[in-house]
Design an enzyme around this catalytic site. Structure first.
Site, PDB file in Angstrom:
ATOM      1  CG  HIS A  67      40.940  32.354  33.696  1.00  0.00           C
ATOM      2  ND1 HIS A  67      41.534  33.072  34.321  1.00  0.00           N
ATOM      3  CD2 HIS A  67      41.636  31.160  33.567  1.00  0.00           C
ATOM      4  CE1 HIS A  67      42.734  32.671  34.566  1.00  0.00           C
ATOM      5  NE2 HIS A  67      42.822  31.380  34.095  1.00  0.00           N
ATOM      6  CD  GLU A  88      46.004  32.184  36.357  1.00  0.00           C
ATOM      7  OE1 GLU A  88      45.829  32.240  35.091  1.00  0.00           O
ATOM      8  OE2 GLU A  88      45.667  31.077  36.747  1.00  0.00           O
ATOM      9  CD  GLU A  90      41.458  24.075  39.693  1.00  0.00           C
ATOM     10  OE1 GLU A  90      42.319  24.800  38.918  1.00  0.00           O
ATOM     11  OE2 GLU A  90      42.090  23.074  40.505  1.00  0.00           O
ATOM     12  CD  GLU A 108      42.695  27.690  30.911  1.00  0.00           C
ATOM     13  OE1 GLU A 108      43.449  27.336  31.315  1.00  0.00           O
ATOM     14  OE2 GLU A 108      42.703  29.014  30.718  1.00  0.00           O
ATOM     15  CG  HIS A 109      42.071  27.127  35.780  1.00  0.00           C
ATOM     16  ND1 HIS A 109      43.164  27.105  36.724  1.00  0.00           N
ATOM     17  CD2 HIS A 109      42.070  28.178  34.878  1.00  0.00           C
ATOM     18  CE1 HIS A 109      44.150  27.904  36.619  1.00  0.00           C
ATOM     19  NE2 HIS A 109      43.561  28.820  35.477  1.00  0.00           N
TER      20      HIS A 109
END
Length: 758
Positions: free
Chosen positions: A63, A163, A141, A66-67
């Site tokens: 994840h 998140e 991030e 990905e960011h």
């Protein structure tokens, strides 16, 4: 396609697919990169590059990568390419997604120059990101310790970290994660690719870079191109600019199969409940079953149909058995096929731990009764027709269909390099399954995979007041202890690192960096606007609009009634009417029979409330619409069912209406929990916008309060509610108040005109 020009690629397979597409599977000779092309006439072009990224822990490396790769790259060093691209792009999709075992980077655009620009930026981002040169990207991030002054409390911050704290504060998000972990504890699905908040801070910068280095290589890539574009030109460009810069490398991204359980597993966890809500009737009970592998194309369709038959259809037997027994107030479930080992879940909300044994007993008894007595053949047939219609229609809402088709390709391609087109084999599978309705095939699936399958997991989520607050307090204590263990030099270094990261975040990209982002110019835009395709007509004596569009033989029909005659005090009850209409008995159908007839003849019939604003002023028109879609040959049946729903609905089944209110309340509660920002925004807007006020009364927080009150006080309100709904029906559904809209081909328009009463 001229493979003589495409010497860098090997053509593995070429075949015609449904929907007028030609599918090609290629392999890049030098790197082994996998490539799928779907050529057709769709102007909405789609590209993605994906990577198999099975997690090996809960730190969320997949994840976070990905960011971070989208925070600047070798050729496009802008800190936030997303924002800059949006300033000069006509994209129809621009995002990236982390799944439990893969990561995708899709873009879409109807403009060819724009499409090429987006491809360029994304390929550079995934292969040559700036993460190796700038650790601040990872800190921003992913996660970082934050200490602005030495005397301040130590904190953890980061985009992905925050998140995931939000995602796992939702009981639905937490339940989904717990089910996957409980069913597959010994392979990649036992870990969270998105990251567990408590474990994300264990990810080091070096481990993060190693994750990218390991998986983000062409030899581990899946590349997808779709639409009306020059495939040869794109392939040649992609090889020249990116793929040829790499050599083949063996990448182990395989996922081992979970060894089947000898006996069911049970997991219990807690979620945080607001202090004002009672603990009673707020537990989630679930049981889930592992079902074969994603490469069984028959099971994929068959279990989607069983999901509908058992749990989704009005009066679905398993759902009805649980609700009739008082095991919760909402029953849901799904067949999840986006992983190597799919699973089938049955979930009850608003229940209690004390009801667990009754829940499991009723599930088993209901399934056993269906196996021994046989499923309702018409329900299975309706489920198959519904699946087929949705497949043929390929309506994915605001998402480009080429994007969703590409994601469906990955559901088999990721697990078998030679099978990217399994999704497009649905029609022969559906035909085969229709032949199995009377053979006991579906009952056999229930017996084998649900009743006699020890590979199952019972997952329970219980509410706890203030749980999230206690976890925050626990974290604060742990961080205070960590801070106390640091030397003065280490504290000073943390303060300096916090300040450095803040400077990085606040410092804008330079003009030189910004100029690297390719943006559209006026010369790249079409000067001719898209025509508005509609014609004013008279249909069955009513004003009508006909929208002639290519629709794969499907006709779309709307019956639109002006809601201006509905009294102000009755407006909130329009939302109740929308929920009830088509879900209760009519003069000629029980609600179960109505649903089957609807699915056998149409792609769906549903009510909606439309609010149309008049330009920039505050005036608006509110309407109640009954919408239907059907293959042109089935339009008369669709019109007949719409008439049955509008003019012959019976509001006498109080138990059924109470059940609908309970389900509506549960659905609204879940929507408020997951989308509170939308509900609060609508609530705020309703104070100064009449149109927003109308929307708030028929679908916002005010409507939720009405549904809750009616559900709780149903016996006292039952007769008044039925009378009110009957009065609204009389105020709305008459010919002089009707407008009609038809979309599709002329044949469908004529069929609707022939079926509507004159």
């Amino acid at each position: 396609m001229n493979m003589e020009r495409l010497k860098a690629y090997e053509l593995v397979e070429e075949r015609g697919l449904d929907f007028g597409s030609v599918g090609c599977l290629l392999r890049h000779r030098k790197t082994g990169a996998r490539v799928v092309l779907l050529s057709n006439s769709d102007a909405n072009k789609v590209f993605y590059i994906g990577f198999a990224t099975p997690p090996g822990d809960n730190t969320g490396a997949a994840h976070i990568v990905e960011h971070t790769v989208l925070c600047g790259s070798e050729r496009f060093p802008v800190k936030d390419p997303f924002v800059e691209l949006a300033k000069g792009s006509l994209n129809t999709f621009l995002n990236a997604m982390t799944y439990p075992d893969k990561t995708l980077y899709p873009v879409a655009s109807t403009n060819e120059v724009d499409f090429k620009n987006l491809m360029h930026v994304y390929l550079d981002a995934v292969f040559f990101p700036n993460i190796y040169q700038n650790e601040d990207i990872f800190s921003q991030e992913g996660w970082h310790y934050e200490l602005e002054r030495a005397e301040d409390p130590l904190k953890i911050n980061g985009v992905v970290y925050n998140e995931m704290k939000g995602a796992y504060s939702s009981p639905e998000g937490l339940l989904g994660r717990q089910i996957l972990r409980a069913l597959y504890p010994d392979n990649a699905y036992g870990y969270s690719a998105a990251g567990e908040p408590a474990e994300i801070p264990e990810l080091t910068y070096s481990a993060f870079l190693e994750f990218h280095r390991r998986f983000y290589h062409p030899s581990n890539s899946y590349i997808y191109l779709y639409g009306d574009l020059d495939m040869e030109e794109r392939l040649l460009w992609m090889d020249r600019e990116y793929l040829s810069r790499f050599d083949y490398r063996k990448v182990d991204a395989s996922i081992s199969l979970q060894k089947p359980f000898d006996k069911p597993e049970e997991v219990q966890n807690v979620y945080s409940l607001s202090a004002g809500e009672p603990l009673l009737d707020h537990t989630y009970l679930s049981v889930s079953y592992g079902v074969d592998t994603a490469l069984n194309e028959k099971h994929k369709v068959a279990f989607a149909v069983l999901e509908y038959v058992l749990l989704k259809a009005p009066g679905a037997p398993l759902k009805k058995a649980l609700l009739d027994a008082g095991i919760g107030k909402d029953v849901s479930g799904a067949y999840r096929s986006g992983v190597l080992q799919p699973y089938f879940s049955i979930i009850v909300k608003n229940s209690n731990v004390s009801q667990k044994e009754d829940f499991l007993r009723i599930v088993r008894e209901a399934l056993l009764g269906l196996v021994e007595g046989g499923l309702d053949r018409e329900a299975v047939r309706a489920g198959l027709c519904r699946y087929e219609f949705d497949y043929r229609e390929a309506d994915f809402g605001r998402f480009p269909k080429g994007l969703l088709w590409g994601i469906h390709c990955m559901e088999s391609w990721l697990y078998d390099d030679g099978r990217p087109f399994q999704y497009f084999e649905a029609l022969p599978v559906i035909r085969w399954l229709k032949e199995q309705i009377d053979t006991g095939y579906f009952e056999g699936l229930i017996r084998r995979y649900l009743l006699e399958n020890p590979h199952q997991a019972v997952v329970i989520l219980t509410p706890e007041h203030g749980y999230n607050s206690r976890m925050e307090q626990k974290l604060a204590v742990e961080l205070a202890a960590r801070k106390a263990s640091l030397s003065q030099e280490e504290l000073t270094l943390l303060v300096e690192e916090t300040a450095r990261l803040r400077r990085y975040q606040e410092e804008p990209s330079t003009q030189e960096e910004l100029r690297t982002i390719p943006l559209l110019s006026w010369a790249d835009l079409k000067r001719e606007p898209q025509p508005l395709l509609w014609e004013e007509r008279i249909l069955a004596g009513c004003p009508a609009l006909f929208c002639p569009v290519e629709s794969e033989g499907i006709t779309y029909l709307r019956l639109i009634f002006d809601a201006g005659r509905v009294a102000e005090e009755d407006v909130p009850y329009l939302g109740i009417l929308k929920a009830v209409l088509g879900q209760v008995d009519t003069a000629h159908y029980s609600y179960q029979e109505l649903d089957r007839a609807r699915n056998l003849s149409t792609g769906g019939i549903s009510g909606t409330i439309g609010i149309y604003r008049h330009g920039k002023d505050s005036a608006y028109t509110a309407v109640f619409e009954l919408r239907a879609k059907a293959l042109t040959g089935k339009v008369p049946e669709a019109v007949g069912l719409m008439g049955e729903i509008l003019t012959k609905t019976r509001l006498t089944d109080g138990r059924r209406i109470h059940e609908i209110l309970s389900q509506t309340r549960a659905e609204l509660r879940e929507s408020i929990s997951s989308g509170g920002d939308s509900f609060s925004s609508l609530r705020a807007m309703s104070g100064f916008s009449e149109a927003a006020r109308y929307q708030e009364l028929t679908g916002g927080l005010e409507f939720y309060r009405l549904v809750s009150r009616l559900e709780e006080q149903y016996e006292e309100e039952r007769e008044r509610l039925a009378g009110r709904l009957s009065q609204i029906i009389e105020q709305l559904f008459y010919k002089e108040n009707l407008r009609i809209c038809v979309g599709g081909q002329e044949e469908g328009y004529e069929a609707a005109g022939g079926a509507l009463p004159k």
